[in-house]
Enzyme design. Structure first.
Site, PDB file in Angstrom:
ATOM      1  N   CYS A  17       0.810  -1.227   0.000  1.00  0.00           N
ATOM      2  CA  CYS A  17       0.000   0.000   0.000  1.00  0.00           C
ATOM      3  C   CYS A  17       0.849   1.287   0.000  1.00  0.00           C
ATOM      4  O   CYS A  17       1.631   1.529   0.918  1.00  0.00           O
ATOM      5  CB  CYS A  17      -0.932   0.005   1.212  1.00  0.00           C
ATOM      6  SG  CYS A  17      -1.937   1.500   1.272  1.00  0.00           S
ATOM      7  N   VAL A  34      -6.462   0.404   4.793  1.00  0.00           N
ATOM      8  CA  VAL A  34      -5.238   0.760   5.495  1.00  0.00           C
ATOM      9  C   VAL A  34      -4.680   2.013   4.825  1.00  0.00           C
ATOM     10  O   VAL A  34      -4.964   2.255   3.654  1.00  0.00           O
ATOM     11  CB  VAL A  34      -4.200  -0.402   5.437  1.00  0.00           C
ATOM     12  CG1 VAL A  34      -4.654  -1.572   6.256  1.00  0.00           C
ATOM     13  CG2 VAL A  34      -3.863  -0.807   4.010  1.00  0.00           C
ATOM     14  N   SER A  38      -4.423   8.425   5.448  1.00  0.00           N
ATOM     15  CA  SER A  38      -2.963   8.580   5.553  1.00  0.00           C
ATOM     16  C   SER A  38      -2.502  10.020   5.777  1.00  0.00           C
ATOM     17  O   SER A  38      -1.617  10.274   6.604  1.00  0.00           O
ATOM     18  CB  SER A  38      -2.293   8.011   4.300  1.00  0.00           C
ATOM     19  OG  SER A  38      -2.776   8.659   3.148  1.00  0.00           O
TER      20      SER A  38
HETATM   21  N1  LIG Z   1      -7.623   7.781   1.217  1.00  0.00           N
HETATM   22  C1  LIG Z   1      -7.070   6.630   1.883  1.00  0.00           C
HETATM   23  C2  LIG Z   1      -6.765   5.560   0.843  1.00  0.00           C
HETATM   24  C3  LIG Z   1      -6.286   4.268   1.490  1.00  0.00           C
HETATM   25  C4  LIG Z   1      -6.438   3.086   0.546  1.00  0.00           C
HETATM   26  O1  LIG Z   1      -7.012   3.191  -0.558  1.00  0.00           O
HETATM   27  N2  LIG Z   1      -5.927   1.933   0.988  1.00  0.00           N
HETATM   28  C5  LIG Z   1      -6.094   0.723   0.198  1.00  0.00           C
HETATM   29  C6  LIG Z   1      -4.790  -0.066   0.128  1.00  0.00           C
HETATM   30  S1  LIG Z   1      -3.509   0.836  -0.649  1.00  0.00           S
HETATM   31  C7  LIG Z   1      -7.078  -0.177   0.902  1.00  0.00           C
HETATM   32  O2  LIG Z   1      -7.019  -0.351   2.095  1.00  0.00           O
HETATM   33  N3  LIG Z   1      -7.984  -0.812   0.146  1.00  0.00           N
HETATM   34  C8  LIG Z   1      -8.895  -1.773   0.670  1.00  0.00           C
HETATM   35  C9  LIG Z   1     -10.266  -1.602   0.118  1.00  0.00           C
HETATM   36  O3  LIG Z   1     -10.527  -0.601  -0.569  1.00  0.00           O
HETATM   37  O4  LIG Z   1     -11.076  -2.480   0.383  1.00  0.00           O
HETATM   38  C10 LIG Z   1      -5.804   7.049   2.642  1.00  0.00           C
HETATM   39  O5  LIG Z   1      -5.164   8.023   2.226  1.00  0.00           O
HETATM   40  O6  LIG Z   1      -5.490   6.437   3.680  1.00  0.00           O
END
Ligand SMILES: N[C@@H](CCC(=O)N[C@@H](CS)C(=O)NCC(=O)O)C(=O)O
Length: 227
Positions: free
Chosen positions: A14, A54, A67
């Site tokens: 990630c 995450v 994040s």
């Molecule tokens: N806007 C979020 C984006 C986080 C994100 O997209 N994480 C992805 C992994 S890189 C995730 O957990 N995806 C799981 C899902 O969407 O089910 C941030 O900045 O934390």
């Protein structure tokens, strides 16, 4: 202020997690880390993560998500700052951090593109976005010249995708952006950026690309067939 007990809930690939890991490293903040499988998330994670995404940072018993919010918080609870002091410069840095997240969306569109036309469209969009950055970048090595900042923590993981993609196909999106290329090189050498991923990250990312069933997957297969 006593530093709270921190635990970062992560996934090995990630890019949003990586910005948090870079910030923790840059600010020398003690923490634990736990990796989870996002394709089969544990029940406790589903219970605590409002979006099922995450990174999540556990701050003692509190849950923090998103994040950029997490890294701003980490910056505030530790000495010094990874933002410029001037209010307008700081606001502009935050805007370019958002831009970094937009680029991540386009990169996802690239590796998921089902056909060549869509793949090329995503490349054109990425090239345009990097040209926009080229137009505002001052002399490096970092976004804020000598000072490593949160924008760098956002873009280190962005550029890292192309270390793997470049070995599959010549995307040429940085050809007209020499300052961006120099920035990418400087970030590649930064220990916090290097150490934000596991040692077999390139192999894991390639495996992830192979599972996409996308145009990029086809290019990987063509490359293996060509030996
Ligand atoms: N806007 C979020 C984006 C986080 C994100 O997209 N994480 C992805 C992994 S890189 C995730 O957990 N995806 C799981 C899902 O969407 O089910 C941030 O900045 O934390």
């Amino acid at each position: 202020m006593d530093t709270p007990k921190l635990k970062l809930i992560s996934h090995v690939l990630c890019p949003y997690v990586q910005r948090v890991r870079i910030t923790l490293h840059e600010k020398n903040i003690a923490h634990e880390i736990e990796f989870i499988d996002l394709s089969d998330p544990p029940e406790w994670f589903k219970d605590i993560s409002p979006l099922g995404k995450v990174p999540v940072l556990l701050v003692d018993d509190e849950v923090l998500f998103e994040s950029n919010v997490i890294i701003e918080y980490l910056d505030e609870i530790s000495p010094g700052s990874l933002h410029p002091h001037n209010a307008l410069s700081k606001a502009k840095n935050r805007a370019w951090m958002e831009f970094g997240s937009e680029i991540l969306d386009t990169i996802a569109g690239l590796y998921n593109a089902k056909d060549k036309i869509t793949f090329e469209e995503k490349l054109t969009s990425l090239e345009q976005k990097f040209k926009s950055i080229e137009a505002i970048l001052a002399d490096g090595p970092y976004f804020n010249q000598k000072m490593f900042s949160m924008v760098d923590a956002v873009f280190g993981p962005v550029f890292r995708y192309f270390d793997v993609i470049d070995k599959i196909t010549d995307v040429r999106i940085f050809s007209a952006a020499p300052k961006v290329r120099a920035w990418r090189n400087a970030l590649q050498k930064r220990p916090s950026v290097q150490q934000a991923v596991v040692s077999d990250y390139p192999q894991l990312l390639l495996k992830f690309f192979k599972q996409r069933n996308s145009y990029l997957t086809e290019l990987i297969h063509q490359q293996s067939a060509a030996g």
